[in-house]
Design an enzyme around this catalytic site. Structure first.
Site, PDB file in Angstrom:
ATOM      1  N   GLU A  22       4.507   7.288   7.986  1.00  0.00           N
ATOM      2  CA  GLU A  22       4.286   8.433   8.860  1.00  0.00           C
ATOM      3  C   GLU A  22       3.022   8.239   9.680  1.00  0.00           C
ATOM      4  O   GLU A  22       3.005   8.436  10.881  1.00  0.00           O
ATOM      5  CB  GLU A  22       4.168   9.715   8.032  1.00  0.00           C
ATOM      6  CG  GLU A  22       3.793  10.922   8.857  1.00  0.00           C
ATOM      7  CD  GLU A  22       3.531  12.151   8.005  1.00  0.00           C
ATOM      8  OE1 GLU A  22       3.678  13.258   8.539  1.00  0.00           O
ATOM      9  OE2 GLU A  22       3.175  12.002   6.833  1.00  0.00           O
ATOM     10  N   SER A  31       5.256  19.417   2.764  1.00  0.00           N
ATOM     11  CA  SER A  31       4.200  20.430   2.854  1.00  0.00           C
ATOM     12  C   SER A  31       4.674  21.791   2.345  1.00  0.00           C
ATOM     13  O   SER A  31       5.852  22.148   2.469  1.00  0.00           O
ATOM     14  CB  SER A  31       3.719  20.561   4.302  1.00  0.00           C
ATOM     15  OG  SER A  31       3.117  19.362   4.737  1.00  0.00           O
TER      16      SER A  31
END
Length: 673
Positions: free
Chosen positions: A544, A429
């Site tokens: 994830e 991110s």
């Protein structure tokens, strides 16, 4: 996938669908014992059939007859008169069942039999024993009547059989069918109806409404499925009253099933717009039936109160799957390994965990054991007390290194990762690219012997403790957005790496900013091909999302809520009802997890259940924390959890991203332009 999971259930559903399309409602004998002319199936099979009939909104007096025959078949042994189950199963007899308020019954006032509550039990009476009058209901295609009992002959008493529970589950199954029609109809319409030059299903407001309806449907299916399997087992001779566990499962289905049908039908009408509010479209008939079913099943609030009462008394649902016969041999072998490992010293045991493939057994050898889904589940059961290490972010990185990494990378990183000597973080991110991961701007420039990476990452969990990071950087800026990205392994202690912890709203420092200033990464630390990192990243993200979906967050489950209430001992009636709704939701999430496990054990695709469970689990954790904090605002633990769980619907894909995924991948709605 529907309520049923197995190939046999899917075949049954298609058979019922085909016969119903020809005007044949041939399900009355499905669950009647074979000795009385029936097919001898269980309530779960009956629910599979009823879901189909609900989706088709089939009319007729079949549902009260099914409830009545299920009630007769509930006590072990012979029914009080053999001709009644035969007649109900063949359609020669009709029934009405008093379920609604003030003696309102599902079925015609001219029925042959009336199933009514009497003195804490139930009785199956002839027309001469009752006064019945027709009642106008909201459902235009199903008869209702009012019933007043005149007399109850002793020989017609059934005792305290669970008619309310049976009815709630069967009505819940039909409700799932109604909801499925509503979701399918809204989806199909949203794909073709155009406004402002594009399909309305491309607008996020519509897309999220339909996806949320599917989430509600899948939750209801899980609850009804679990209740049906709870009601199915053989009862010991003389056992008329259901167990508390059966009552709990049925109450959860009653809380979630009928409400799902009403909510999904409302959403369908909203998506359809004006046409959905007219007699020109059949949406109103589905909405009417959903309302009627919810009324007949009983007030969801009252059922929620029953859920809380049972949960506070310590009643729990068993969510362990029934494993096939071949599991016994697998269990013997794995149990022997577990006993041998338990005898080792902790460090030696950890080393064997790593070298023998026990930590991630589904991976291929030598990193795992190449375990089948069945073997994985047995290992999970038998190793519970051995406390295998939690790999954290490595649990997402390792499978990608196994699949795309070089043998040298695997040998260098995997053994020490399994023993905990290497801790990982995820450098994905960025400040301008959170959920839009492919929008990253961190650049990797070719230099002699490798790459120089510069950019900023954020929301990097535990970066201040990590030894290595998996990092995405753009290696070909001129290529399309999802191309030209490469997957690197970055030394977190290397030159040019700066980590700045971020203090979160709960006061902790788990997330970090990471600044990469001309960080050198050699060629041998590229995972996969240059410019093909998005493919590797998608593999990582799939692990994830599974990991996050399986973890609701510490101290944020319905079981923790009940422990707090038991400690407090004094809550308001409104809180008592709300607790039941939260428990029902939590139990349904557990049932969803079991359905995913069973699908995987059978080698089938679990469909949207995993994404649905992740979405529900994160919301559930937040709701439980908020509710528990409202009960105990001075409790330090819940003061922390109400703040901690606020991140749960952001990390690992926001709620909005999850709804997009469900809408586009599960329902096929058009992607955003």
């Amino acid at each position: 996938m529907g309520i049923g999971l197995t190939w046999e259930h899917r075949t049954l559903a298609e058979s019922v669908r085909g016969r119903a399309a020809r005007g044949e409602v041939d399900v009355l004998s499905l669950h009647v014992p074979e000795e009385y002319g029936g097919e001898g199936h269980g309530l779960l099979e009956l629910c599979v059939a009823l879901e189909v009939l609900g989706e088709l909104r089939v009319s007729g007096a079949y549902l009260p007859a099914l409830i009545a025959s299920a009630a007769i078949a509930w006590p072990p042994g012979d029914p009080f008169t053999e001709d009644i189950p035969r007649g109900l199963g063949s359609g020669a007899l009709t029934a009405a069942v008093a379920l609604g308020p003030s003696g309102q019954a599902l079925g015609s006032h001219e029925a042959d039999l009336f199933l009514v509550p009497v003195d804490g039990g139930w009785a199956l009476l002839d027309p001469d024993d009752v006064e019945a009058e027709p009642v106008e209901g909201v459902d235009l295609d199903r008869a209702l009547c009012s019933v007043r009992v005149r007399a109850v002959p002793d020989e017609r008493s059934l005792g305290p059989v669970p008619v309310r529970e049976l009815a709630a589950v069967l009505l819940g199954a039909e409700a799932c069918g109604l909801a499925a029609w509503a979701v399918g109809t809204a989806t199909d319409y949203a794909k073709v109806r155009e406004q402002f030059g594009r399909p309305i299903g491309q607008f996020q407001g519509v897309k999220h409404r339909v996806a949320a309806a599917l989430v509600r449907l899948e939750q209801a299916r899980a609850a009804v499925w679990d209740a049906a399997r709870a009601l199915d087992p053989q009862r010991p001779a003389g056992a008329v009253e259901p167990s508390d566990e059966v009552r709990l499962a049925a109450a959860v289905a009653a809380v979630l099933g009928p409400d799902a049908a009403v909510g999904c039908a409302q959403d369908a009408i909203q998506v359809l717009g004006g046409i959905g509010y007219t007699f020109e479209h059949e949406a109103h008939r589905y909405y009417r039936r959903a309302l009627s079913d919810r009324m007949l099943a009983g007030d969801p609030g009252a059922w929620a109160g029953e859920v809380t009462r049972l949960a506070l008394a310590g009643v729990r649902r068993d969510m362990e799957p029934d494993l096939p016969a071949e599991a016994a041999g697998i269990r013997d072998e794995i149990r022997a390994h577990a006993a041998e490992l338990a005898a080792e010293q902790p460090l030696a045991r950890l080393g064997r965990f790593a070298t023998e493939g026990w930590i991630m057994p589904y991976l291929p050898k030598p990193w795992g054991r190449g375990a089948s889904p069945l073997e994985q589940y047995v290992i999970h059961q038998e190793f519970r007390e051995l406390k295998r290490p939690n790999l954290g972010i490595a649990a997402w990185a390792v499978p990608s290194i196994v699949k795309y990494g070089t043998p040298e990378q695997q040998e260098r990183f995997l053994p020490k990762t399994f023993t905990g000597e290497i801790v990982w973080c995820q450098l994905f991110s960025e400040p301008g690219a959170g959920s839009d991961l492919a929008g990253l701007t961190t650049k990797a420039t070719r230099v002699e012997g490798g790459w120089s990476i510069s950019g900023q990452k954020i929301w990097t969990s535990l970066a201040q403790y990590a030894h290595w990071g998996i990092c995405l950087a753009r290696t070909s800026p001129d290529r399309p957005k999802h191309e030209g990205i490469t997957y690197f392994l970055v030394d977190m202690k290397g030159r040019g790496v700066t980590v700045r912890p971020l203090k979160e709203i709960n006061g902790e420092e788990i997330f970090n900013e990471v600044f990469l200033d001309d960080v050198f990464v050699p060629d041998d630390l590229v995972v996969g091909e240059v410019d093909q990192g998005w493919k590797v990243a998608r593999d990582t993200l799939s692990h994830e999302r599974v990991a996050l979906g399986d973890s609701w967050g510490p101290g944020s489950q319905h079981t923790d809520m009940i422990r707090l209430i038991q400690k407090i001992q004094d809550i308001s009636p409104a809180q008592h009802e709300q607790a039941g709704r939260y428990w029902a939701e939590g139990q349904a999430i557990s049932a969803l997890g079991l359905r995913v496990t069973l699908s995987q054990l059978a080698g089938a695709d679990p469909g949207p259940a995993s994404s649905v469970r992740k979405l529900l689990g994160m919301r559930h954790a937040q709701a439980i924390s908020e509710f528990c904090w409202s009960l105990a605002p001075a409790d330090r633990y819940w003061n922390r959890m109400i703040l901690t769980t606020r991140a749960f619907t952001i990390g690992g894909g926001t709620t909005e991203v999850q709804l997009n995924i469900i809408a586009e991948r599960a329902l096929g709605l058009p992607r955003d332009p």
